[in-house]
Write a protein that holds these residues in place. Structure first.
Motif, PDB file in Angstrom:
ATOM      1  N   VAL A   2       0.850  -1.191   0.000  1.00  0.00           N
ATOM      2  CA  VAL A   2       0.000   0.000   0.000  1.00  0.00           C
ATOM      3  C   VAL A   2       0.884   1.238   0.000  1.00  0.00           C
ATOM      4  O   VAL A   2       1.804   1.358   0.820  1.00  0.00           O
ATOM      5  CB  VAL A   2      -0.946   0.036   1.212  1.00  0.00           C
ATOM      6  N   ILE A   3       0.606   2.151  -0.925  1.00  0.00           N
ATOM      7  CA  ILE A   3       1.283   3.447  -0.990  1.00  0.00           C
ATOM      8  C   ILE A   3       0.243   4.518  -0.695  1.00  0.00           C
ATOM      9  O   ILE A   3      -0.797   4.570  -1.343  1.00  0.00           O
ATOM     10  CB  ILE A   3       1.892   3.695  -2.376  1.00  0.00           C
ATOM     11  N   CYS A   4       0.513   5.362   0.271  1.00  0.00           N
ATOM     12  CA  CYS A   4      -0.410   6.440   0.630  1.00  0.00           C
ATOM     13  C   CYS A   4       0.150   7.785   0.173  1.00  0.00           C
ATOM     14  O   CYS A   4       1.285   8.137   0.525  1.00  0.00           O
ATOM     15  CB  CYS A   4      -0.631   6.480   2.140  1.00  0.00           C
ATOM     16  N   ILE A   5      -0.633   8.508  -0.606  1.00  0.00           N
ATOM     17  CA  ILE A   5      -0.256   9.852  -1.043  1.00  0.00           C
ATOM     18  C   ILE A   5      -1.279  10.817  -0.437  1.00  0.00           C
ATOM     19  O   ILE A   5      -2.402  10.933  -0.919  1.00  0.00           O
ATOM     20  CB  ILE A   5      -0.257   9.985  -2.579  1.00  0.00           C
ATOM     21  N   ASP A   6      -0.905  11.475   0.639  1.00  0.00           N
ATOM     22  CA  ASP A   6      -1.803  12.400   1.324  1.00  0.00           C
ATOM     23  C   ASP A   6      -1.429  13.847   1.028  1.00  0.00           C
ATOM     24  O   ASP A   6      -0.320  14.138   0.564  1.00  0.00           O
ATOM     25  CB  ASP A   6      -1.744  12.166   2.836  1.00  0.00           C
ATOM     26  N   GLY A   7      -2.353  14.737   1.355  1.00  0.00           N
ATOM     27  CA  GLY A   7      -2.090  16.160   1.192  1.00  0.00           C
ATOM     28  C   GLY A   7      -3.331  16.900   0.740  1.00  0.00           C
ATOM     29  O   GLY A   7      -4.362  16.296   0.438  1.00  0.00           O
TER      30      GLY A   7
ATOM     31  N   ASP B 204      -4.927   7.833  -2.591  1.00  0.00           N
ATOM     32  CA  ASP B 204      -4.818   9.286  -2.639  1.00  0.00           C
ATOM     33  C   ASP B 204      -5.840   9.875  -1.669  1.00  0.00           C
ATOM     34  O   ASP B 204      -7.024   9.560  -1.757  1.00  0.00           O
ATOM     35  CB  ASP B 204      -5.095   9.721  -4.087  1.00  0.00           C
ATOM     36  N   GLY B 205      -5.385  10.708  -0.731  1.00  0.00           N
ATOM     37  CA  GLY B 205      -6.339  11.284   0.209  1.00  0.00           C
ATOM     38  C   GLY B 205      -5.730  12.298   1.151  1.00  0.00           C
ATOM     39  O   GLY B 205      -4.744  12.964   0.824  1.00  0.00           O
ATOM     40  N   ARG B 206      -6.335  12.408   2.324  1.00  0.00           N
ATOM     41  CA  ARG B 206      -5.866  13.324   3.344  1.00  0.00           C
ATOM     42  C   ARG B 206      -5.479  12.622   4.640  1.00  0.00           C
ATOM     43  O   ARG B 206      -4.692  13.137   5.419  1.00  0.00           O
ATOM     44  CB  ARG B 206      -6.933  14.391   3.627  1.00  0.00           C
ATOM     45  N   ASP B 207      -6.061  11.435   4.882  1.00  0.00           N
ATOM     46  CA  ASP B 207      -5.743  10.692   6.097  1.00  0.00           C
ATOM     47  C   ASP B 207      -5.434   9.228   5.805  1.00  0.00           C
ATOM     48  O   ASP B 207      -5.618   8.364   6.640  1.00  0.00           O
ATOM     49  CB  ASP B 207      -6.886  10.801   7.109  1.00  0.00           C
ATOM     50  N   MET B 208      -4.962   8.949   4.593  1.00  0.00           N
ATOM     51  CA  MET B 208      -4.666   7.571   4.215  1.00  0.00           C
ATOM     52  C   MET B 208      -3.575   6.970   5.111  1.00  0.00           C
ATOM     53  O   MET B 208      -3.689   5.850   5.591  1.00  0.00           O
ATOM     54  CB  MET B 208      -4.229   7.481   2.754  1.00  0.00           C
TER      55      MET B 208
ATOM     56  N   PRO C 202      -2.546   2.940   8.483  1.00  0.00           N
ATOM     57  CA  PRO C 202      -1.413   3.371   9.320  1.00  0.00           C
ATOM     58  C   PRO C 202      -0.176   2.489   9.171  1.00  0.00           C
ATOM     59  O   PRO C 202       0.929   2.915   9.509  1.00  0.00           O
ATOM     60  CB  PRO C 202      -1.982   3.295  10.748  1.00  0.00           C
ATOM     61  N   ASP C 203      -0.354   1.265   8.656  1.00  0.00           N
ATOM     62  CA  ASP C 203       0.780   0.349   8.457  1.00  0.00           C
ATOM     63  C   ASP C 203       1.200   0.267   6.998  1.00  0.00           C
ATOM     64  O   ASP C 203       1.827  -0.716   6.580  1.00  0.00           O
ATOM     65  CB  ASP C 203       0.425  -1.053   8.972  1.00  0.00           C
ATOM     66  N   ALA C 204       0.864   1.272   6.207  1.00  0.00           N
ATOM     67  CA  ALA C 204       1.199   1.270   4.779  1.00  0.00           C
ATOM     68  C   ALA C 204       2.705   1.154   4.570  1.00  0.00           C
ATOM     69  O   ALA C 204       3.507   1.613   5.391  1.00  0.00           O
ATOM     70  CB  ALA C 204       0.681   2.547   4.125  1.00  0.00           C
ATOM     71  N   ASP C 205       3.076   0.555   3.439  1.00  0.00           N
ATOM     72  CA  ASP C 205       4.492   0.371   3.112  1.00  0.00           C
ATOM     73  C   ASP C 205       5.181   1.702   2.834  1.00  0.00           C
ATOM     74  O   ASP C 205       6.354   1.896   3.180  1.00  0.00           O
ATOM     75  CB  ASP C 205       4.622  -0.533   1.875  1.00  0.00           C
TER      76      ASP C 205
ATOM     77  N   VAL D 133       3.519   9.297   1.794  1.00  0.00           N
ATOM     78  CA  VAL D 133       3.999  10.574   1.281  1.00  0.00           C
ATOM     79  C   VAL D 133       2.963  11.634   1.629  1.00  0.00           C
ATOM     80  O   VAL D 133       1.759  11.394   1.484  1.00  0.00           O
ATOM     81  CB  VAL D 133       4.202  10.533  -0.248  1.00  0.00           C
ATOM     82  N   TYR D 134       3.432  12.777   2.097  1.00  0.00           N
ATOM     83  CA  TYR D 134       2.526  13.920   2.305  1.00  0.00           C
ATOM     84  C   TYR D 134       2.955  15.005   1.340  1.00  0.00           C
ATOM     85  O   TYR D 134       4.007  15.623   1.477  1.00  0.00           O
ATOM     86  CB  TYR D 134       2.585  14.436   3.743  1.00  0.00           C
ATOM     87  N   LEU D 135       2.128  15.199   0.309  1.00  0.00           N
ATOM     88  CA  LEU D 135       2.426  16.131  -0.776  1.00  0.00           C
ATOM     89  C   LEU D 135       1.631  17.409  -0.573  1.00  0.00           C
ATOM     90  O   LEU D 135       0.397  17.377  -0.499  1.00  0.00           O
ATOM     91  CB  LEU D 135       2.056  15.486  -2.112  1.00  0.00           C
TER      92      LEU D 135
END
Length: 255
Positions: A25-30, A155-159, A165-168, A171-173
């Motif tokens: 899981v890749i999380c791109i927040d911001g 893609d989100g704000r609180d991913m 919370p245990d994502a691999d 990133v906070y863009l």
């Protein structure tokens, strides 16, 4: 609520939820306009992962709540949380990647709503319903279940802080409100629509304040996230930095 993705896997609200993802899981927040959608799309295409636009989920609910008369143009108007929750559970949603446009087509109850969902006004509706814990829980269950199907770029704000919370990779863009407003103006003008910079800037600042200061799952970087300011970066530069970070975390890229 039922959501389908590109391989037509169905995610039903009654499915069991696995809080530890079995796939990467890749999380791109911001905040909106920082470039999350572009880098998320590119990562998903290169890696062959599912794409989750969590902001679109909230926008979909906001749009449908407005159409149902549960939300009005007056942000101070009281909203019936239980009615919004019932509406949320009734929706059938599909995210279908469109290689021609480089975007994800959004289908709700059999109808394409992508253009409506991306409207600035609907973004405001999304922020209004995002404060409701029961609605967030319904969408949380749905999103977490997606990670049990295949690799996922979210893609989100609180991913990275709440949903995975245990994502691999996290990133906070971000980008300045002014830079994001300029990008939105350019996007609208290129689409042949009228755009007022000051109005868009005010809307962005209001939404940022609401998202960052809400009591439930406020928008903020995870402690272990890569912080990246895209104000002065183009899409290619953002992608390359995020790609390197993914590689540092052990993800393999064919190209």
């Amino acid at each position: 609520m039922t959501v389908s993705v590109s391989d037509n896997d169905l995610l039903n609200k009654n499915d069991s939820v696995h809080h530890s993802a079995r796939y990467p899981v890749i999380c791109i927040d911001g905040p909106s306009g920082a470039g999350k959608g572009t880098v998320t799309w590119r990562l998903a295409q290169v890696l062959g992962y599912q794409l989750l636009d969590s902001g679109a989920l909230y926008r979909i609910v906001g749009l449908k709540a407005f159409e149902a008369g549960l939300i009005t143009a007056d942000a101070s108007h009281p909203i019936d949380e239980s009615a919004v929750l019932a509406l949320t559970k009734s929706l059938e949603i599909a995210f279908l990647p469109n290689n021609d446009s480089g975007r994800v087509d959004i289908i709700v109850n059999g109808q394409a709503v992508g253009d409506q969902v991306r409207n600035e006004t609907v973004g405001g509706y999304a922020s209004q319903i995002a404060v409701f814990p029961t609605v967030r829980q319904a969408l949380l269950t749905l999103q977490q279940d997606m990670a049990t199907r295949s690799g996922l770029v979210a893609d989100g704000r609180d991913m990275g802080t709440v949903v995975f919370p245990d994502a691999d990779v996290k990133v906070y863009l971000t980008a300045s409100a002014e830079a994001r407003a300029e990008r939105r103006v350019t996007q609208l003008v290129n689409a042949g629509q009228a755009a007022d910079f000051d109005s868009i800037l005010a809307t962005i600042k209001e939404r940022d304040d609401r998202d960052e200061n809400r009591s439930t799952a406020p928008s903020k970087p995870a402690a272990d996230a890569l912080l990246l300011d895209s104000s002065m970066l183009d899409a290619d530069a953002v992608y390359e930095q995020v790609k390197r970070h993914c590689q540092d975390k052990g993800l393999f890229f064919n190209s």
